[in-house]
Write a protein that holds these residues in place. Structure first.
Motif, PDB file in Angstrom:
ATOM      1  N   PRO A  18       2.847   3.244 -10.737  1.00 27.68           N
ATOM      2  CA  PRO A  18       3.037   4.061  -9.115  1.00 27.68           C
ATOM      3  C   PRO A  18       1.038   4.562  -9.678  1.00 27.68           C
ATOM      4  O   PRO A  18       0.850   4.630  -8.623  1.00 27.68           O
ATOM      5  N   GLN A  19       1.031   4.704 -10.497  1.00 27.63           N
ATOM      6  CA  GLN A  19      -0.328   5.675 -11.601  1.00 27.63           C
ATOM      7  C   GLN A  19      -1.026   4.525 -10.980  1.00 27.63           C
ATOM      8  O   GLN A  19      -2.182   5.174 -10.722  1.00 27.63           O
ATOM      9  N   GLU A  20      -0.739   3.337 -11.440  1.00 24.05           N
ATOM     10  CA  GLU A  20      -2.120   2.733 -11.284  1.00 24.05           C
ATOM     11  C   GLU A  20      -2.429   2.299 -10.121  1.00 24.05           C
ATOM     12  O   GLU A  20      -3.183   1.680  -9.226  1.00 24.05           O
ATOM     13  N   LEU A  21      -1.374   1.865  -9.227  1.00 23.80           N
ATOM     14  CA  LEU A  21      -1.424   1.762  -7.720  1.00 23.80           C
ATOM     15  C   LEU A  21      -2.147   2.729  -6.813  1.00 23.80           C
ATOM     16  O   LEU A  21      -3.008   3.084  -6.410  1.00 23.80           O
ATOM     17  N   GLN A  22      -1.695   4.363  -7.651  1.00 26.82           N
ATOM     18  CA  GLN A  22      -2.461   5.595  -6.950  1.00 26.82           C
ATOM     19  C   GLN A  22      -4.229   4.966  -7.261  1.00 26.82           C
ATOM     20  O   GLN A  22      -4.937   5.271  -6.398  1.00 26.82           O
ATOM     21  N   GLY A  23      -4.253   5.644  -9.120  1.00 25.80           N
ATOM     22  CA  GLY A  23      -5.707   5.028  -9.285  1.00 25.80           C
ATOM     23  C   GLY A  23      -6.592   3.840  -8.182  1.00 25.80           C
ATOM     24  O   GLY A  23      -7.440   3.780  -8.128  1.00 25.80           O
ATOM     25  N   ILE A  24      -5.762   2.549  -8.104  1.00 26.72           N
ATOM     26  CA  ILE A  24      -6.679   0.922  -7.352  1.00 26.72           C
ATOM     27  C   ILE A  24      -6.860   2.025  -6.020  1.00 26.72           C
ATOM     28  O   ILE A  24      -7.363   1.947  -5.357  1.00 26.72           O
ATOM     29  N   SER A  25      -5.847   2.551  -4.996  1.00 20.00           N
ATOM     30  CA  SER A  25      -5.990   3.173  -4.048  1.00 20.00           C
ATOM     31  C   SER A  25      -6.846   4.250  -3.839  1.00 20.00           C
ATOM     32  O   SER A  25      -8.279   3.956  -2.841  1.00 20.00           O
ATOM     33  N   GLN A  26      -6.954   4.774  -5.097  1.00 19.23           N
ATOM     34  CA  GLN A  26      -8.410   6.044  -5.211  1.00 19.23           C
ATOM     35  C   GLN A  26      -9.937   5.369  -5.792  1.00 19.23           C
ATOM     36  O   GLN A  26     -10.197   5.862  -4.883  1.00 19.23           O
ATOM     37  N   LYS A  27      -9.504   4.860  -5.762  1.00 18.48           N
ATOM     38  CA  LYS A  27     -11.362   3.849  -6.297  1.00 18.48           C
ATOM     39  C   LYS A  27     -11.111   3.413  -4.732  1.00 18.48           C
ATOM     40  O   LYS A  27     -12.160   2.989  -4.654  1.00 18.48           O
ATOM     41  N   SER A  28     -10.443   2.708  -4.280  1.00 18.01           N
ATOM     42  CA  SER A  28     -10.648   1.405  -3.036  1.00 18.01           C
ATOM     43  C   SER A  28     -11.473   2.787  -1.943  1.00 18.01           C
ATOM     44  O   SER A  28     -12.730   2.432  -1.105  1.00 18.01           O
TER      45      SER A  28
END
Length: 90
Positions: A18-28
């Motif tokens: 979930p943390q990695e997905l959050q980071g990807i989402s934040q970058k996007s």
């Protein structure tokens, strides 16, 4: 404005935390803010080794720019021509 589905080959995508997905989402979202309101991310579907993202954008070039700025793969971009669902059968 056209709707698109972007196929992103990301080996192990289904195992991202979930943390990695959050980071990807934040970058996007950061790149989207930088690019302005002409491009919108609606949602994404994560499978074992791919992520399918649904966007509204003026053209494919805008989506490719977003992918390049974000460091995301955009292996296939397809414009949605029509949306159907169970009510289409009625």
């Amino acid at each position: 404005m056209p709707k698109y589905v972007i196929e992103r080959n990301i080996p192990g995508a289904g195992s991202l935390t979930p943390q990695e997905l959050q980071g990807i989402s934040q970058k996007s979202c950061g790149v989207l803010r930088e690019m302005g309101p002409q491009i919108q991310w609606l949602e994404s579907y994560v499978t074992d080794d791919k992520v399918y993202c649904v966007y509204i954008a003026p053209d494919e070039a805008t989506l490719r720019t977003h992918a390049e700025k974000g460091g995301f793969p955009a292996d296939r971009i397809s414009q949605v021509k029509t949306v159907i669902d169970p009510t289409t059968a009625e």
